[in-house]
Design an enzyme around this catalytic site. Structure first.
Site, PDB file in Angstrom:
ATOM      1  N   HIS A 122      -7.905  10.018   3.601  1.00  0.00           N
ATOM      2  CA  HIS A 122      -7.461   9.025   4.584  1.00  0.00           C
ATOM      3  C   HIS A 122      -7.825   9.444   6.002  1.00  0.00           C
ATOM      4  O   HIS A 122      -7.971  10.627   6.285  1.00  0.00           O
ATOM      5  CB  HIS A 122      -5.934   8.855   4.501  1.00  0.00           C
ATOM      6  CG  HIS A 122      -5.490   8.162   3.252  1.00  0.00           C
ATOM      7  ND1 HIS A 122      -4.793   8.788   2.254  1.00  0.00           N
ATOM      8  CD2 HIS A 122      -5.655   6.871   2.838  1.00  0.00           C
ATOM      9  CE1 HIS A 122      -4.542   7.921   1.281  1.00  0.00           C
ATOM     10  NE2 HIS A 122      -5.055   6.753   1.606  1.00  0.00           N
ATOM     11  N   GLY A 123      -7.928   8.465   6.879  1.00  0.00           N
ATOM     12  CA  GLY A 123      -8.067   8.760   8.303  1.00  0.00           C
ATOM     13  C   GLY A 123      -9.511   8.848   8.774  1.00  0.00           C
ATOM     14  O   GLY A 123     -10.446   8.536   8.028  1.00  0.00           O
ATOM     15  N   LYS A 171     -13.124  12.611   7.670  1.00  0.00           N
ATOM     16  CA  LYS A 171     -13.265  12.782   6.227  1.00  0.00           C
ATOM     17  C   LYS A 171     -14.252  13.883   5.887  1.00  0.00           C
ATOM     18  O   LYS A 171     -13.951  14.815   5.168  1.00  0.00           O
ATOM     19  CB  LYS A 171     -13.747  11.478   5.589  1.00  0.00           C
ATOM     20  CG  LYS A 171     -12.809  10.300   5.830  1.00  0.00           C
ATOM     21  CD  LYS A 171     -13.276   9.105   5.042  1.00  0.00           C
ATOM     22  CE  LYS A 171     -12.618   7.815   5.499  1.00  0.00           C
ATOM     23  NZ  LYS A 171     -11.161   7.807   5.399  1.00  0.00           N
ATOM     24  N   ARG A 187      -8.793   0.128  12.898  1.00  0.00           N
ATOM     25  CA  ARG A 187      -8.146   0.742  14.067  1.00  0.00           C
ATOM     26  C   ARG A 187      -9.202   1.160  15.102  1.00  0.00           C
ATOM     27  O   ARG A 187      -8.964   1.089  16.305  1.00  0.00           O
ATOM     28  CB  ARG A 187      -7.338   1.964  13.638  1.00  0.00           C
ATOM     29  CG  ARG A 187      -6.196   1.609  12.704  1.00  0.00           C
ATOM     30  CD  ARG A 187      -5.397   2.835  12.303  1.00  0.00           C
ATOM     31  NE  ARG A 187      -4.502   2.499  11.195  1.00  0.00           N
ATOM     32  CZ  ARG A 187      -3.330   3.075  10.962  1.00  0.00           C
ATOM     33  NH1 ARG A 187      -2.911   4.050  11.738  1.00  0.00           N
ATOM     34  NH2 ARG A 187      -2.586   2.707   9.952  1.00  0.00           N
ATOM     35  N   SER A 207     -12.864   4.096   4.573  1.00  0.00           N
ATOM     36  CA  SER A 207     -13.485   3.711   5.847  1.00  0.00           C
ATOM     37  C   SER A 207     -14.777   4.495   6.045  1.00  0.00           C
ATOM     38  O   SER A 207     -14.889   5.653   5.623  1.00  0.00           O
ATOM     39  CB  SER A 207     -12.531   3.998   7.010  1.00  0.00           C
ATOM     40  OG  SER A 207     -11.581   2.959   7.122  1.00  0.00           O
ATOM     41  N   ASP A 216       0.856  -1.200   0.000  1.00  0.00           N
ATOM     42  CA  ASP A 216       0.000   0.000   0.000  1.00  0.00           C
ATOM     43  C   ASP A 216       0.892   1.252   0.000  1.00  0.00           C
ATOM     44  O   ASP A 216       1.810   1.364   0.814  1.00  0.00           O
ATOM     45  CB  ASP A 216      -0.846  -0.056   1.291  1.00  0.00           C
ATOM     46  CG  ASP A 216      -1.935   0.990   1.343  1.00  0.00           C
ATOM     47  OD1 ASP A 216      -2.400   1.421   0.277  1.00  0.00           O
ATOM     48  OD2 ASP A 216      -2.343   1.353   2.472  1.00  0.00           O
ATOM     49  N   HIS A 217       0.628   2.166  -0.899  1.00  0.00           N
ATOM     50  CA  HIS A 217       1.364   3.448  -0.976  1.00  0.00           C
ATOM     51  C   HIS A 217       2.886   3.272  -1.019  1.00  0.00           C
ATOM     52  O   HIS A 217       3.626   3.830  -0.195  1.00  0.00           O
ATOM     53  CB  HIS A 217       1.001   4.362   0.208  1.00  0.00           C
ATOM     54  CG  HIS A 217      -0.406   4.848   0.155  1.00  0.00           C
ATOM     55  ND1 HIS A 217      -0.811   5.851  -0.691  1.00  0.00           N
ATOM     56  CD2 HIS A 217      -1.503   4.458   0.834  1.00  0.00           C
ATOM     57  CE1 HIS A 217      -2.119   6.058  -0.532  1.00  0.00           C
ATOM     58  NE2 HIS A 217      -2.566   5.216   0.378  1.00  0.00           N
ATOM     59  N   HIS A 242      -9.233   4.756  -2.364  1.00  0.00           N
ATOM     60  CA  HIS A 242      -8.551   4.861  -1.066  1.00  0.00           C
ATOM     61  C   HIS A 242      -9.442   5.644  -0.105  1.00  0.00           C
ATOM     62  O   HIS A 242     -10.444   6.229  -0.499  1.00  0.00           O
ATOM     63  CB  HIS A 242      -7.209   5.596  -1.236  1.00  0.00           C
ATOM     64  CG  HIS A 242      -6.145   4.716  -1.810  1.00  0.00           C
ATOM     65  ND1 HIS A 242      -5.023   4.362  -1.104  1.00  0.00           N
ATOM     66  CD2 HIS A 242      -6.053   4.096  -3.015  1.00  0.00           C
ATOM     67  CE1 HIS A 242      -4.279   3.573  -1.851  1.00  0.00           C
ATOM     68  NE2 HIS A 242      -4.877   3.385  -3.024  1.00  0.00           N
ATOM     69  N   GLY A 243      -9.033   5.656   1.156  1.00  0.00           N
ATOM     70  CA  GLY A 243      -9.749   6.474   2.137  1.00  0.00           C
ATOM     71  C   GLY A 243     -11.218   6.110   2.246  1.00  0.00           C
ATOM     72  O   GLY A 243     -12.081   6.985   2.333  1.00  0.00           O
TER      73      GLY A 243
HETATM   74  P1  13P Z   1      -8.969   4.807   5.483  1.00  0.00           P
HETATM   75  O1  13P Z   1      -8.099   5.732   6.277  1.00  0.00           O
HETATM   76  O2  13P Z   1     -10.245   5.475   5.069  1.00  0.00           O
HETATM   77  O3  13P Z   1      -9.212   3.525   6.133  1.00  0.00           O
HETATM   78  O4  13P Z   1      -8.187   4.504   4.100  1.00  0.00           O
HETATM   79  C1  13P Z   1      -7.175   3.535   4.065  1.00  0.00           C
HETATM   80  C2  13P Z   1      -6.397   3.567   2.799  1.00  0.00           C
HETATM   81  O5  13P Z   1      -6.723   4.216   1.829  1.00  0.00           O
HETATM   82  C3  13P Z   1      -5.181   2.736   2.764  1.00  0.00           C
HETATM   83  O6  13P Z   1      -4.457   2.925   1.594  1.00  0.00           O
HETATM   84  O1  G3H Z   2      -3.279   5.028   3.485  1.00  0.00           O
HETATM   85  C1  G3H Z   2      -2.624   4.749   4.476  1.00  0.00           C
HETATM   86  C2  G3H Z   2      -2.977   3.583   5.286  1.00  0.00           C
HETATM   87  O2  G3H Z   2      -4.075   3.852   6.100  1.00  0.00           O
HETATM   88  C3  G3H Z   2      -1.786   3.086   6.031  1.00  0.00           C
HETATM   89  O3  G3H Z   2      -1.538   3.843   7.160  1.00  0.00           O
HETATM   90  O4  G3H Z   2       0.884   4.381   6.879  1.00  0.00           O
HETATM   91  O5  G3H Z   2      -0.226   4.535   9.135  1.00  0.00           O
HETATM   92  O6  G3H Z   2       0.226   2.309   8.080  1.00  0.00           O
HETATM   93  P1  G3H Z   2      -0.075   3.765   7.849  1.00  0.00           P
HETATM   94 ZN    ZN Z   3      -4.534   4.928   0.837  1.00  0.00          ZN
END
Ligand code: 13P
Ligand code: G3H
Ligand code: ZN
Length: 326
Positions: free
Chosen positions: A188-189, A192, A269, A223, A93-94, A220-221
């Site tokens: 993210h997070g 939102k 989380r 949640s 991821d990323h 992405h993002g």
């Molecule tokens: P959330 O922060 O919305 O869970 O997104 C996670 C994400 O995009 C991980 O790459």
């Molecule tokens: O998009 C990011 C993911 O939520 C991963 O988060 O870099 O804190 O592991 P992290």
């Molecule tokens: Zn992401």
């Protein structure tokens, strides 16, 4: 069984989205594998076909360095043995270019994300192309990103940072990526949306039209930041401010428009935080890690079942297996 995200997307496209869940530790891993087989409290529970789902296990750079990337790999290989019925992809991821190369060379990941979305357009294409060439040579697929995720607080949702559909078509053609993460209003997070905002379906529709037939999009993002879990955290001593995420009812309409992968980390989380806060609030004399760990693994498994139901992936595992065999 570890497969590529491409194989999962071929089955999902236009019908449902595959959940992409981040993991960092053992308890999350066990909960995730159980949940994707419809199990809850025990690894030995029976598999529930109607709840079983293909999934993507994703690992961020932060997760790789939290303990040691080798622990994660060993844990996932073991989970694959303990839960032989699962079908999943292992995804970075990323990733930066260097970390992508490390994962490609290691031979364990079936999919990597090169995130050069902060670069200007041409440089993003060039970086992505280099990673695609190396990954494809080893049968590994690549997710790239175009546009930038933001947040209402930074006031960039709805403005310049959403993915431009005409750029997306050129990007996909020139970079050779296998799937594309797009900015359509998410961030993210846990924080939102402040009001009733949601996904930009108008942009999504244009993206689907502009891209090659059945080209998989990634969100992405994603949640949903359920109120129920935020309340449980705050009732057990947490101090999260009022917030909202992507409405879960929007997952399936997004899937119908080509979103095949929905990234969820924050919600996991929140479940972890609520369960552990409650456990120590309700049993302040306890200092053992296992009682809350057991409750968490079951609660996280149940949460995964719920999420997969909302994504439409619950009940799709056997269909994926048949397609892979055929
Ligand atoms: P959330 O922060 O919305 O869970 O997104 C996670 C994400 O995009 C991980 O790459
Ligand atoms: O998009 C990011 C993911 O939520 C991963 O988060 O870099 O804190 O592991 P992290
Ligand atoms: Zn992401």
């Amino acid at each position: 069984m570890i497969v590529t995200t491409k194989q999962l997307f071929q089955h999902a496209y236009g019908r449902y989205a595959v959940g992409a869940y981040n993991i960092n530790n053992l308890e999350q891993t066990v909960g995730l594998f159980r949940g994707n087989l419809g199990k809850s409290k025990s690894n030995d529970d029976p598999v529930k076909p109607a709840a079983s789902a293909p999934f993507i296990l994703q690992i961020s750079r932060g997760a790789r360095s939290y303990s040691d990337k080798r622990f994660l790999e060993a844990m996932i290989r073991t989970a694959d043995e303990v839960f032989p019925e699962v079908i999943f992809a292992v995804h970075l991821d990323h990733g930066t270019e260097d970390v992508c190369y490390d994962c490609i060379a290691g031979g364990f990941y079936s999919s990597v994300m090169i995130d050069a979305s902060h670069e200007e357009f041409q440089k993003n294409i060039e970086t992505t192309r280099r990673v695609v060439d190396r990954a494809h040579a080893k049968g590994i697929v690549v997710e790239a990103e175009l546009g930038q995720l933001g947040g209402v607080e930074e006031d960039i949702v709805g403005s310049v940072c959403l993915t431009d559909p005409s750029q997306a078509a050129e990007f996909v053609e020139k970079s050779g990526c296998d799937s594309l993460a797009v900015a359509i209003g998410t961030s993210h997070g846990a924080f939102k949306f402040t009001g009733k905002q949601g996904l930009h379906f108008d942009v999504l529709e244009k993206l689907q039209k502009a891209l090659p037939k059945n080209f998989p999009l990634v969100m992405h993002g994603s949640s949903s930041v359920p109120k129920e879990w935020v309340e449980r955290i705050n009732n057990a001593g947490g101090q999260m401010k009022s917030t909202s995420g992507v409405p879960e009812e929007q997952y399936l309409p997004a899937a119908k428009l080509g979103v095949c992968k929905v990234n969820i980390d924050t919600d996991g989380r929140l479940v972890w935080c609520a369960i552990h806060r409650e456990a120590f609030r309700d049993d302040p004399a306890n200092f053992d890690l296992r009682p809350p760990g057991k409750v968490f693994m079951a609660a996280y498994a149940d949460y995964i079942v719920h999420k997969n139901t909302m994504l439409g992936s619950a009940g799709q595992l056997e269909g994926v297996r048949k397609t892979l065999k055929g």
